[in-house]
Motif scaffolding. Structure first.
Motif, mmCIF file in Angstrom:
data_model
loop_
_atom_site.group_PDB
_atom_site.id
_atom_site.type_symbol
_atom_site.label_atom_id
_atom_site.label_comp_id
_atom_site.label_asym_id
_atom_site.label_seq_id
_atom_site.Cartn_x
_atom_site.Cartn_y
_atom_site.Cartn_z
ATOM 1 N N ILE A 192 0.722 -1.127 -0.069
ATOM 2 C CA ILE A 192 -0.014 -0.023 0.114
ATOM 3 C C ILE A 192 0.650 1.262 0.020
ATOM 4 O O ILE A 192 0.466 2.216 -0.555
ATOM 5 C CB ILE A 192 -0.977 -0.072 1.217
ATOM 6 C CG1 ILE A 192 -1.806 -1.157 0.903
ATOM 7 C CG2 ILE A 192 -1.471 1.345 1.515
ATOM 8 C CD1 ILE A 192 -2.945 -1.529 2.295
ATOM 9 N N GLY A 193 1.872 1.244 0.675
ATOM 10 C CA GLY A 193 2.845 2.392 0.794
ATOM 11 C C GLY A 193 3.361 2.720 -0.367
ATOM 12 O O GLY A 193 3.443 3.826 -1.022
ATOM 13 N N LYS A 194 3.905 1.736 -1.286
ATOM 14 C CA LYS A 194 4.508 1.751 -2.665
ATOM 15 C C LYS A 194 3.433 2.253 -3.540
ATOM 16 O O LYS A 194 3.709 3.148 -4.474
ATOM 17 C CB LYS A 194 5.278 0.489 -3.116
ATOM 18 C CG LYS A 194 6.445 0.166 -2.667
ATOM 19 C CD LYS A 194 7.047 -1.195 -2.914
ATOM 20 C CE LYS A 194 8.358 -1.400 -2.310
ATOM 21 N NZ LYS A 194 8.905 -2.669 -2.884
ATOM 22 N N THR A 206 -0.520 9.860 2.528
ATOM 23 C CA THR A 206 -1.763 10.436 2.292
ATOM 24 C C THR A 206 -1.901 11.834 3.139
ATOM 25 O O THR A 206 -1.071 12.047 4.238
ATOM 26 C CB THR A 206 -2.770 9.735 2.500
ATOM 27 O OG1 THR A 206 -4.068 10.266 2.171
ATOM 28 C CG2 THR A 206 -3.072 9.267 3.903
ATOM 29 N N ASP A 207 -2.662 12.490 2.877
ATOM 30 C CA ASP A 207 -2.887 13.762 3.806
ATOM 31 C C ASP A 207 -4.367 14.446 3.694
ATOM 32 O O ASP A 207 -5.144 13.666 2.971
ATOM 33 C CB ASP A 207 -2.240 15.039 3.240
ATOM 34 C CG ASP A 207 -2.302 15.324 1.666
ATOM 35 O OD1 ASP A 207 -3.393 14.958 0.961
ATOM 36 O OD2 ASP A 207 -1.388 15.909 0.959
ATOM 37 N N MET A 208 -4.611 15.298 4.395
ATOM 38 C CA MET A 208 -5.874 15.757 4.469
ATOM 39 C C MET A 208 -6.788 15.978 3.161
ATOM 40 O O MET A 208 -7.874 15.805 2.998
ATOM 41 C CB MET A 208 -6.134 17.095 5.324
ATOM 42 C CG MET A 208 -7.162 17.095 6.451
ATOM 43 S SD MET A 208 -7.581 15.725 7.128
ATOM 44 C CE MET A 208 -9.353 15.936 7.344
ATOM 45 N N PHE A 229 0.203 9.172 7.131
ATOM 46 C CA PHE A 229 -0.854 10.137 7.341
ATOM 47 C C PHE A 229 0.170 11.684 7.594
ATOM 48 O O PHE A 229 0.698 11.400 8.560
ATOM 49 C CB PHE A 229 -1.913 10.081 7.913
ATOM 50 C CG PHE A 229 -2.849 11.442 7.745
ATOM 51 C CD1 PHE A 229 -3.631 11.541 6.973
ATOM 52 C CD2 PHE A 229 -2.899 12.171 9.079
ATOM 53 C CE1 PHE A 229 -4.582 12.668 6.925
ATOM 54 C CE2 PHE A 229 -3.613 13.218 9.130
ATOM 55 C CZ PHE A 229 -4.452 13.502 7.823
ATOM 56 N N SER A 230 0.055 12.771 6.810
ATOM 57 C CA SER A 230 0.639 13.797 7.116
ATOM 58 C C SER A 230 -0.370 14.947 7.025
ATOM 59 O O SER A 230 -1.017 15.331 6.167
ATOM 60 C CB SER A 230 1.613 14.146 6.298
ATOM 61 O OG SER A 230 2.090 15.625 6.428
#
Length: 129
Positions: free
Chosen positions: A49-51, A56-58, A125-126
């Protein structure tokens, strides 16, 4: 195993429920194996999933939520338009409603899936983007 039905209509299996016939030592050994299995699934999900999705972000959540809201509104609006007539909806009208509902369901499911990915640590998530 027991089954949990989520809001998404998916049945999710509970993980470990020891069998009454196993002695405590065998239950602990089985639990250890199941923990290894769960970790392997976690690591695979996190890597793949990361690759695939990156971080992801808001803004990504907001875009997905707004798109799902538009799809829901279009679906319900179309249903209301069909009810303005005093006839039974045609097959084409019903097919269009079904397609609009499917679009909404898929977008809502994707939103929930992305949220679960963040919650489970598969997707970073950022909040600052």
């Amino acid at each position: 195993m027991s089954t949990i039905v989520t809001n998404s209509r998916r049945a999710v299996q509970d993980h470990f429920e020891p069998e009454a016939m196993l002695d405590p030592q065998e239950q602990r050994r089985l639990r250890g194996h199941l923990d290894q299995i769960d970790y392997a699934a976690f690591a695979a999900n996190r890597e793949v999933i990361g690759k695939t999705l990156g971080a992801t972000d808001m803004a990504k959540f907001e875009r997905l939520a707004v798109c799902a809201a538009h799809a829901r509104a279009e679906w319900v609006g179309a249903a209301l338009a069909v009810t303005e007539h005093t006839h039974t909806p045609s097959d084409a009208e019903i097919a269009r409603l079904a397609a609009l509902r499917t679009a909404y369901d898929e977008l809502a499911e994707a939103y929930e899936a992305m949220r679960r990915m963040v919650e489970r640590g598969y997707l970073s998530f950022s909040a600052n983007k």
